[in-house]
Enzyme design. Structure first.
Site, mmCIF file in Angstrom:
data_model
loop_
_atom_site.group_PDB
_atom_site.id
_atom_site.type_symbol
_atom_site.label_atom_id
_atom_site.label_comp_id
_atom_site.label_asym_id
_atom_site.label_seq_id
_atom_site.Cartn_x
_atom_site.Cartn_y
_atom_site.Cartn_z
ATOM 1 N N ASP A 1 -67.304 -20.882 9.626
ATOM 2 C CA ASP A 1 -66.606 -21.208 8.389
ATOM 3 C C ASP A 1 -65.595 -22.334 8.670
ATOM 4 O O ASP A 1 -64.797 -22.228 9.602
ATOM 5 C CB ASP A 1 -65.882 -19.940 7.907
ATOM 6 C CG ASP A 1 -65.279 -20.076 6.528
ATOM 7 O OD1 ASP A 1 -65.761 -20.916 5.743
ATOM 8 O OD2 ASP A 1 -64.323 -19.320 6.233
ATOM 9 N N HIS A 2 -65.634 -23.389 7.886
ATOM 10 C CA HIS A 2 -64.660 -24.491 8.023
ATOM 11 C C HIS A 2 -64.559 -25.074 9.424
ATOM 12 O O HIS A 2 -63.463 -25.178 9.983
ATOM 13 C CB HIS A 2 -63.260 -24.048 7.561
ATOM 14 C CG HIS A 2 -63.152 -23.883 6.085
ATOM 15 N ND1 HIS A 2 -63.075 -24.938 5.207
ATOM 16 C CD2 HIS A 2 -63.149 -22.767 5.327
ATOM 17 C CE1 HIS A 2 -63.019 -24.478 3.969
ATOM 18 N NE2 HIS A 2 -63.066 -23.161 4.012
ATOM 19 N N ASP B 1 -66.248 -29.242 7.569
ATOM 20 C CA ASP B 1 -65.390 -29.480 6.411
ATOM 21 C C ASP B 1 -64.656 -30.807 6.566
ATOM 22 O O ASP B 1 -63.622 -30.882 7.211
ATOM 23 C CB ASP B 1 -64.399 -28.323 6.253
ATOM 24 C CG ASP B 1 -63.481 -28.531 5.058
ATOM 25 O OD1 ASP B 1 -63.622 -29.561 4.370
ATOM 26 O OD2 ASP B 1 -62.619 -27.663 4.816
ATOM 27 N N GLU C 1 -68.742 -29.990 2.480
ATOM 28 C CA GLU C 1 -67.834 -29.739 1.359
ATOM 29 C C GLU C 1 -67.386 -31.048 0.741
ATOM 30 O O GLU C 1 -67.031 -31.996 1.440
ATOM 31 C CB GLU C 1 -66.605 -28.928 1.820
ATOM 32 C CG GLU C 1 -65.608 -28.715 0.676
ATOM 33 C CD GLU C 1 -64.505 -27.711 0.993
ATOM 34 O OE1 GLU C 1 -64.744 -26.781 1.783
ATOM 35 O OE2 GLU C 1 -63.404 -27.877 0.444
ATOM 36 N N HIS D 1 -58.064 -20.774 -1.746
ATOM 37 C CA HIS D 1 -58.053 -19.786 -0.668
ATOM 38 C C HIS D 1 -56.858 -18.858 -0.855
ATOM 39 O O HIS D 1 -55.771 -19.312 -1.206
ATOM 40 C CB HIS D 1 -57.926 -20.469 0.699
ATOM 41 C CG HIS D 1 -59.174 -21.179 1.141
ATOM 42 N ND1 HIS D 1 -59.176 -22.452 1.633
ATOM 43 C CD2 HIS D 1 -60.467 -20.766 1.185
ATOM 44 C CE1 HIS D 1 -60.417 -22.804 1.965
ATOM 45 N NE2 HIS D 1 -61.223 -21.794 1.690
ATOM 46 N N GLY D 2 -57.048 -17.576 -0.581
ATOM 47 C CA GLY D 2 -55.926 -16.629 -0.622
ATOM 48 C C GLY D 2 -55.896 -15.830 -1.912
ATOM 49 O O GLY D 2 -56.826 -15.848 -2.718
ATOM 50 N N HIS E 1 -65.932 -21.450 -2.350
ATOM 51 C CA HIS E 1 -64.907 -20.912 -1.442
ATOM 52 C C HIS E 1 -63.755 -20.372 -2.264
ATOM 53 O O HIS E 1 -63.592 -20.717 -3.423
ATOM 54 C CB HIS E 1 -64.368 -22.029 -0.534
ATOM 55 C CG HIS E 1 -65.281 -22.363 0.587
ATOM 56 N ND1 HIS E 1 -64.939 -22.176 1.900
ATOM 57 C CD2 HIS E 1 -66.533 -22.866 0.597
ATOM 58 C CE1 HIS E 1 -65.939 -22.561 2.665
ATOM 59 N NE2 HIS E 1 -66.929 -22.987 1.899
ATOM 60 N N SER F 1 -62.023 -14.886 -3.549
ATOM 61 C CA SER F 1 -61.241 -13.653 -3.687
ATOM 62 C C SER F 1 -60.305 -13.784 -4.873
ATOM 63 O O SER F 1 -59.757 -14.855 -5.130
ATOM 64 C CB SER F 1 -60.398 -13.407 -2.423
ATOM 65 O OG SER F 1 -61.204 -12.931 -1.367
ATOM 66 N N ASN G 1 -67.662 -17.136 -0.717
ATOM 67 C CA ASN G 1 -66.873 -16.705 0.431
ATOM 68 C C ASN G 1 -65.827 -15.683 0.000
ATOM 69 O O ASN G 1 -65.054 -15.935 -0.934
ATOM 70 C CB ASN G 1 -66.153 -17.910 1.036
ATOM 71 C CG ASN G 1 -67.114 -18.875 1.692
ATOM 72 O OD1 ASN G 1 -68.260 -19.009 1.278
ATOM 73 N ND2 ASN G 1 -66.644 -19.538 2.725
HETATM 74 ZN ZN LIG Z 1 -63.105 -21.743 2.577
#
Ligand SMILES: [Zn+2]
Length: 286
Positions: free
Chosen positions: A80-81, A102, A132, A178-179, A208, A211, A230
């Site tokens: 990942d990344h 990335d 990406e 992200h997060g 990505h 969440s 992701n």
């Molecule tokens: Zn990501």
């Protein structure tokens, strides 16, 4: 069975579902994710970020590969990344079957150049590549890196990027971060933009920062053609929130007392994602 990222995601693209990419940096979590994927008969993508890889160590890769090979569902082990050519080489040498490079923070031409270099190397040994284009935001200090503000993916640039690099899948920026989103911030996906990108780009698309977005938006993005999502923060939060509860009893000490209830809580979250992504039962397509 262990498969390449291309073999995993092309089936998702042809059958209109998304494979969950669960980030793993803990052995017990890894076992739990295999178990729930097998219970749901969902394809599985084990994602390991370079920071997670330095925490785990590459010595664990043979164990993950062995677990994947005896699994009843198709499994890809994915970097990942990846931030550099060197990180990608380490992943390939360690047995990953898919890597992300990335270059999204680089100027367009430089992103194409590094991505093409990775594709040329990875494809020579049967490893798939995710690129990406556009930038993903970042909402909290525990999250993976992201941009201060989101730069949305431009459909025509996406076409040029895919043609120039030969990537197998493309992470796009349509409004995720992200997060975990703070209460003051309302995530909103640009689903119209996703439609426009999907109409022009034939390879699997990746989301990505999946969440903590509203379920209806994520579900809609799957229907519109996202093929890999992701999930990192959500499963880690479930795992550690339960662990805090268990650890409130100062008498517990054994990992095999503390971890199983935490894994069970994580599996509930993972199962919900598998259902949301329309991935349950899809292992039979491979
Ligand atoms: Zn990501």
């Amino acid at each position: 069975m262990l498969v390449s990222g291309k073999d995993l995601l092309d089936v998702a693209n042809a059958n209109n579902f998304a494979v969950p990419a669960f980030n793993v940096s803990d052995y017990a979590m890894m076992n739990g994710l295999f178990e729930i994927s097998e219970e749901k008969q969902s394809p599985l993508l084990i994602a390991i970020h370079p920071d997670e890889l330095s925490h785990l160590g590459t010595d664990v890769l043979p164990a993950i590969i062995a677990r994947a090979n005896r699994s009843s569902v198709p499994v890809t082990i994915h970097l990942d990344h990846g931030a550099s050519y060197e990180q990608v080489l380490l992943a390939i040498q360690s047995g990953f079957t898919s890597v992300m490079i990335d270059g999204s923070m680089l100027p367009f031409d430089e992103n194409i150049a590094i991505t093409k270099k990775v594709v040329d190397t990875a494809h020579a040994v049967g490893v798939s590549v995710e690129g990406e284009l556009g930038t993903i935001g970042k909402t909290d200090n525990e999250a993976e890196d992201g941009a201060a503000s989101i730069i949305y993916t431009e459909p025509d640039e996406a076409v040029t990027f895919v043609e120039s690099t030969g990537v197998d899948s493309l992470a796009i920026a349509i409004g995720t971060s992200h997060g975990i989103y703070p209460a003051s911030m309302k995530p909103e996906l640009k689903l119209e933009l996703l439609k426009r990108i999907k109409a022009k780009v034939n390879i699997p698309l990746v989301l990505h920062g999946g969440s903590n977005n509203p379920d209806n938006e994520i579900g809609e993005s799957v229907k519109l053609g996202v093929n890999k999502i992701n999930i990192s923060s959500d499963i880690k939060a479930s795992y550690h929130n339960k662990m805090r509860e268990v650890l409130a009893d100062a008498g517990v000490r054994e990992p095999n007392t503390i971890q199983p209830p935490s894994i069970a809580a994580m599996k509930v979250t993972a199962a919900q994602k598998i259902d949301l992504f329309n991935a349950a039962g899809k292992a039979k397509l491979y």
